[in-house]
Design a protein around this motif. Structure first.
Motif, short mmCIF file in Angstrom:
data_model
loop_
_atom_site.label_atom_id
_atom_site.label_comp_id
_atom_site.label_asym_id
_atom_site.label_seq_id
_atom_site.Cartn_x
_atom_site.Cartn_y
_atom_site.Cartn_z
N TYR A 37 16.02 -17.20 25.86
CA TYR A 37 15.09 -17.27 24.74
C TYR A 37 15.40 -16.21 23.69
CZ TYR A 37 12.10 -20.29 27.61
OH TYR A 37 11.61 -21.31 28.38
N ASP B 254 18.54 -13.53 29.08
CA ASP B 254 17.32 -14.23 28.66
C ASP B 254 17.74 -15.24 27.58
OD1 ASP B 254 14.98 -14.97 27.22
OD2 ASP B 254 14.01 -13.06 27.71
N THR C 140 9.53 -12.02 26.79
CA THR C 140 9.63 -13.44 27.14
C THR C 140 8.75 -13.75 28.33
OG1 THR C 140 11.87 -13.68 26.26
CG2 THR C 140 11.20 -15.25 27.94
N ASN C 141 8.77 -12.89 29.33
CA ASN C 141 7.97 -13.13 30.53
C ASN C 141 6.48 -13.23 30.17
OD1 ASN C 141 8.27 -13.20 33.61
ND2 ASN C 141 6.54 -11.82 33.29
N TYR D 43 17.89 -13.55 34.10
CA TYR D 43 17.15 -12.40 33.58
C TYR D 43 16.12 -12.89 32.56
CZ TYR D 43 15.96 -8.35 30.78
OH TYR D 43 15.26 -7.38 30.11
N ARG D 44 14.99 -12.22 32.53
CA ARG D 44 13.93 -12.53 31.57
C ARG D 44 13.38 -11.21 31.03
NH1 ARG D 44 9.67 -15.55 34.61
NH2 ARG D 44 11.24 -17.16 34.85
N SER D 45 13.36 -11.06 29.71
CA SER D 45 12.83 -9.83 29.13
C SER D 45 11.32 -9.77 29.34
CB SER D 45 13.14 -9.76 27.63
OG SER D 45 12.31 -10.67 26.92
N HIS E 110 12.33 -11.45 37.70
CA HIS E 110 13.31 -11.86 36.68
C HIS E 110 13.52 -10.71 35.70
CE1 HIS E 110 13.90 -16.20 37.47
NE2 HIS E 110 12.63 -16.19 37.89
N SER F 108 16.79 -20.23 34.98
CA SER F 108 16.39 -18.93 34.45
C SER F 108 17.00 -17.83 35.28
CB SER F 108 14.86 -18.81 34.46
OG SER F 108 14.44 -17.58 33.91
#
Length: 189
Positions: free
Chosen positions: A82, A80, A121-122, A116-118, A139, A114
């Protein structure tokens, strides 16, 4: 005295086993990962991250066997961007990306928007992006990636991804990327 038949299946098994053992041994000796690219069955990927500026090129698997060091490196690379949180990228997604390069006859690096996204964050993106971010995005499970491939029109990238039948594929022309995931087979855009 035992006699073992030298069947084609046995020869193939021995060849693949030898390649995996060789890759493991070379990896342990700190041989550059791309040196493995010439070993039969080696599967390689290259990425350039549009947000972090980082790049990575590596052999991530020998046949169907994902190399643990490569998996770790890709988990970190596709983190992620971010929050810095690192997830576990689905090996099936990596396989789809390698297959996509093969279908397109491409050897250039995928540009990653993008990976992986936590969950945090998602949720933030879902609330601030005015749609387009799913509440239960794949993600967050390391099962999705947003990419483009320099020199390949988005529609061609999407069509090639759809032809693989490996999961979801969406095209986002306004934002200039294709979404791929290892969820159920579907496509949009």
């Amino acid at each position: 005295m035992t006699h073992t038949r030298n069947t084609p299946a046995r020869r193939r098994f021995l060849r693949q086993s030898s390649a995996v053992a060789l890759a493991a041994g070379l990896s342990a000796l700190a041989v550059p990962r791309l040196a493995l690219a010439s070993v039969p069955g080696a599967r390689a990927l290259s990425f350039s991250h549009t947000h972090t500026g980082e790049q990575i090129s590596l052999v991530y698997a020998m046949g169907d066997h994902v190399l643990p060091d490569a998996q770790q490196a890709l988990n970190r690379f596709l983190r992620d961007h971010y929050s810095g949180d690192v997830g576990n990228i689905d090996p099936k997604l990596l396989g789809l990306l390698a297959d996509l390069r093969g279908v397109l006859g491409a050897d250039q690096a995928f540009e990653v928007i993008s990976g992986y996204r936590s969950p945090v964050t998602n949720e933030r993106l879902r609330k601030t992006r005015g749609g387009g971010v799913a509440r239960r995005s794949l993600h967050m499970d390391g099962m999705a990636i947003d990419i483009r491939l320099p020199g390949v029109p988005l529609a061609d990238l999407r069509d090639a991804a759809v032809s693989l039948g490996g999961g979801g594929v969406g095209i986002y022309t306004r934002d200039n990327f294709v979404h791929m995931d290892t969820g159920r087979v579907r496509h949009w855009g």
